[in-house]
Design a protein around this motif. Structure first.
Motif, short mmCIF file in Angstrom:
data_model
loop_
_atom_site.label_atom_id
_atom_site.label_comp_id
_atom_site.label_asym_id
_atom_site.label_seq_id
_atom_site.Cartn_x
_atom_site.Cartn_y
_atom_site.Cartn_z
N MET A 164 16.03 182.50 -7.38
CA MET A 164 15.33 181.60 -8.47
C MET A 164 15.53 180.08 -7.68
SD MET A 164 17.58 182.48 -11.83
CE MET A 164 16.96 181.30 -12.78
N VAL A 165 16.36 179.88 -7.16
CA VAL A 165 16.13 178.53 -6.41
C VAL A 165 15.09 178.54 -5.47
CG1 VAL A 165 17.60 176.97 -4.89
CG2 VAL A 165 18.75 177.95 -6.83
N ASP A 166 15.26 179.58 -4.53
CA ASP A 166 14.15 179.49 -3.63
C ASP A 166 12.57 179.49 -4.07
OD1 ASP A 166 13.60 179.75 -0.50
OD2 ASP A 166 12.55 181.51 -1.24
N ALA A 167 12.41 180.11 -5.20
CA ALA A 167 11.21 180.19 -5.77
C ALA A 167 10.59 178.71 -6.26
CB ALA A 167 11.16 181.13 -7.08
N VAL A 168 11.74 177.88 -6.77
CA VAL A 168 11.44 176.73 -7.00
C VAL A 168 11.19 175.77 -5.75
CG1 VAL A 168 12.23 174.52 -8.17
CG2 VAL A 168 12.86 176.86 -9.29
N TYR A 169 11.90 176.01 -4.77
CA TYR A 169 11.59 175.22 -3.59
C TYR A 169 10.17 175.55 -3.07
CZ TYR A 169 16.31 173.34 -2.09
OH TYR A 169 17.32 172.73 -2.14
N GLY A 170 9.58 176.65 -3.55
CA GLY A 170 8.37 176.84 -3.16
C GLY A 170 7.34 175.90 -3.54
N GLU A 171 7.77 175.05 -4.91
CA GLU A 171 6.91 174.00 -5.22
C GLU A 171 7.34 172.52 -4.90
OE1 GLU A 171 7.90 173.84 -9.53
OE2 GLU A 171 8.03 175.81 -9.68
N VAL A 172 8.19 172.46 -3.90
CA VAL A 172 8.47 171.37 -3.11
C VAL A 172 7.56 171.62 -1.69
CG1 VAL A 172 10.29 169.70 -2.23
CG2 VAL A 172 10.62 171.22 -4.52
N ARG A 173 6.66 170.98 -1.50
CA ARG A 173 5.92 170.94 -0.17
C ARG A 173 5.74 169.62 0.26
NH1 ARG A 173 7.59 174.97 0.38
NH2 ARG A 173 6.84 176.86 0.72
N PRO A 174 6.54 168.61 0.87
CA PRO A 174 6.15 167.58 1.19
C PRO A 174 5.04 167.18 2.40
CG PRO A 174 8.60 168.17 1.43
CD PRO A 174 7.92 169.26 1.26
N VAL A 175 4.43 165.89 2.15
CA VAL A 175 3.19 165.81 2.96
C VAL A 175 3.22 164.38 3.11
CG1 VAL A 175 1.87 167.95 1.89
CG2 VAL A 175 1.69 165.66 0.97
N GLY A 176 2.64 164.15 4.28
CA GLY A 176 2.22 162.66 4.59
C GLY A 176 1.73 162.47 6.16
N ASP A 177 1.55 161.22 6.37
CA ASP A 177 0.97 160.94 7.90
C ASP A 177 2.23 159.97 8.60
OD1 ASP A 177 -1.56 161.94 7.26
OD2 ASP A 177 -2.27 160.40 6.35
N TRP A 202 6.70 159.34 8.77
CA TRP A 202 8.08 159.77 8.48
C TRP A 202 8.24 159.16 6.93
CZ3 TRP A 202 11.63 156.33 6.77
CH2 TRP A 202 11.73 155.04 7.40
N ARG A 203 7.81 158.06 6.69
CA ARG A 203 8.21 157.38 5.62
C ARG A 203 7.40 158.09 4.12
NH1 ARG A 203 10.12 151.74 4.29
NH2 ARG A 203 9.90 151.54 1.90
N GLU A 204 6.30 158.53 4.43
CA GLU A 204 5.28 159.22 3.53
C GLU A 204 6.02 160.40 3.39
OE1 GLU A 204 1.19 159.27 4.42
OE2 GLU A 204 0.92 157.05 4.55
N VAL A 205 6.37 161.32 4.48
CA VAL A 205 6.90 162.44 4.39
C VAL A 205 8.12 162.70 3.37
CG1 VAL A 205 7.83 164.48 5.30
CG2 VAL A 205 5.90 163.50 6.09
N LEU A 206 9.05 161.41 3.59
CA LEU A 206 10.48 161.38 2.90
C LEU A 206 10.07 161.02 1.31
CD1 LEU A 206 12.80 159.65 5.54
CD2 LEU A 206 12.64 162.12 4.76
N ARG A 207 9.22 160.13 1.16
CA ARG A 207 8.94 159.72 -0.33
C ARG A 207 8.27 161.16 -0.83
NH1 ARG A 207 8.34 155.33 -3.16
NH2 ARG A 207 8.71 154.05 -1.24
N SER A 208 7.32 161.87 -0.12
CA SER A 208 6.90 163.00 -0.76
C SER A 208 8.18 164.24 -1.22
CB SER A 208 5.75 163.45 0.01
OG SER A 208 5.41 164.77 -0.46
N LEU A 209 8.89 164.07 -0.32
CA LEU A 209 10.02 165.00 -0.39
C LEU A 209 10.86 164.69 -1.69
CD1 LEU A 209 12.06 167.13 0.28
CD2 LEU A 209 13.35 165.35 1.63
N ALA A 210 11.07 163.54 -1.70
CA ALA A 210 11.79 162.83 -3.03
C ALA A 210 11.16 163.33 -4.36
CB ALA A 210 12.16 161.60 -2.70
N GLU A 211 9.83 162.80 -4.33
CA GLU A 211 9.13 163.02 -5.63
C GLU A 211 8.86 164.42 -6.03
OE1 GLU A 211 5.81 160.54 -4.41
OE2 GLU A 211 6.54 158.71 -5.20
N THR A 212 8.48 165.12 -5.01
CA THR A 212 8.26 166.49 -5.41
C THR A 212 9.40 167.29 -5.82
OG1 THR A 212 8.27 167.19 -3.00
CG2 THR A 212 6.21 166.59 -3.90
N THR A 213 10.57 166.90 -5.36
CA THR A 213 11.96 167.46 -5.38
C THR A 213 12.09 167.02 -7.20
OG1 THR A 213 12.68 167.47 -3.52
CG2 THR A 213 14.17 167.73 -5.40
#
Length: 226
Positions: free
Chosen positions: A69-82, A84-95
């Motif tokens: 179940m946890v892994d299925a939800v991780y499928g909804e977390v796909r950080p993007v960005g151009d 490192w700061r954009e990627v980490l922000r995307s990681l935080a927001e999508t999580t």
């Protein structure tokens, strides 16, 4: 052999065909409505209209089911960005958005690293987006963001649960306990706290989350520039 490597039973021509994907989806539906306490192999089997024993060909234990179940939800977390700061922000927001969709997820993230395929894909997306960050700092930086997000979303979910348990939203709670705080502050024992409560801006959950994230990312940036 871990569950992600273990083959599924052969497909059979039965009225209710099964797969791990269907089992996990049913478990997530139960948890989304009634929390993790509502998830058991017996209840999942009932949702799928099959006998509980049929599930054991696909999943050995409830812990395996929770991992899936946890892994299925991780499928909804796909950080993007151009950057490192954009990627980490995307990681935080999508999580955070994933936790808001699946409240129970807040109870299971953290602790030992998740090793399912979706969790690993999420990790790959984050790490590959941190170009320019010193190799030895990549994991500490990601861990810092994960720790902030986990703490923030657990606080938000605790507030939701408190509202449901008490029947009072944040505004109603403030009205109920406001007079007590005013009497306490009038004693003069907590002047700094009284000033903040009375005069500082009161941010909502979104503003609080994003401001705290900015503090963290600014600190990481300052450290990386050294």
């Amino acid at each position: 052999m871990v569950v992600w490597e273990r083959p599924e039973p052969p497909t059979r021509p039965v009225p209710s065909p099964l797969s791990r994907e269907r089992i996990v989806a049913a478990a997530i539906r139960l948890a989304d409505v009634d929390g993790l306490d509502a998830v058991s192999l017996r209840k999942v089997a009932g949702v799928l209209d099959v006998g509980p024993m049929r599930l054991y060909g696909y999943i050995d234990t409830k812990d395996e089911l929770l991992d899936l179940m946890v892994d299925a939800v991780y499928g909804e977390v796909r950080p993007v960005g151009d950057s490192w700061r954009e990627v980490l922000r995307s990681l935080a927001e999508t999580t955070r958005r994933a936790v808001h969709r699946h409240e129970w997820f807040a109870d299971l993230i953290g602790g030992r690293p998740q090793l399912g395929p979706n969790a690993l894909a999420r990790g790959e997306a984050v790490v590959s987006g941190l170009g320019g960050v010193e190799l030895d700092l990549v994991m500490p930086v990601v861990a810092a963001v994960d720790a902030y997000v986990i703490g923030a979303v657990r606080r938000e979910i605790a507030e939701r649960r408190a509202e449901r348990a008490s029947g009072m939203d944040k505004r109603q709670w403030q009205v109920t306990f406001g007079p007590y705080l005013e009497r306490t502050f009038a004693t003069g024992r907590f002047p700094a706290l009284a000033e903040v409560v009375r005069d500082a801006a009161h941010l909502d959950a979104d503003e609080t989350f994003h401001l705290g994230l900015d503090f963290l990312l600014d600190g990481i940036e300052a450290r990386l520039r050294r």
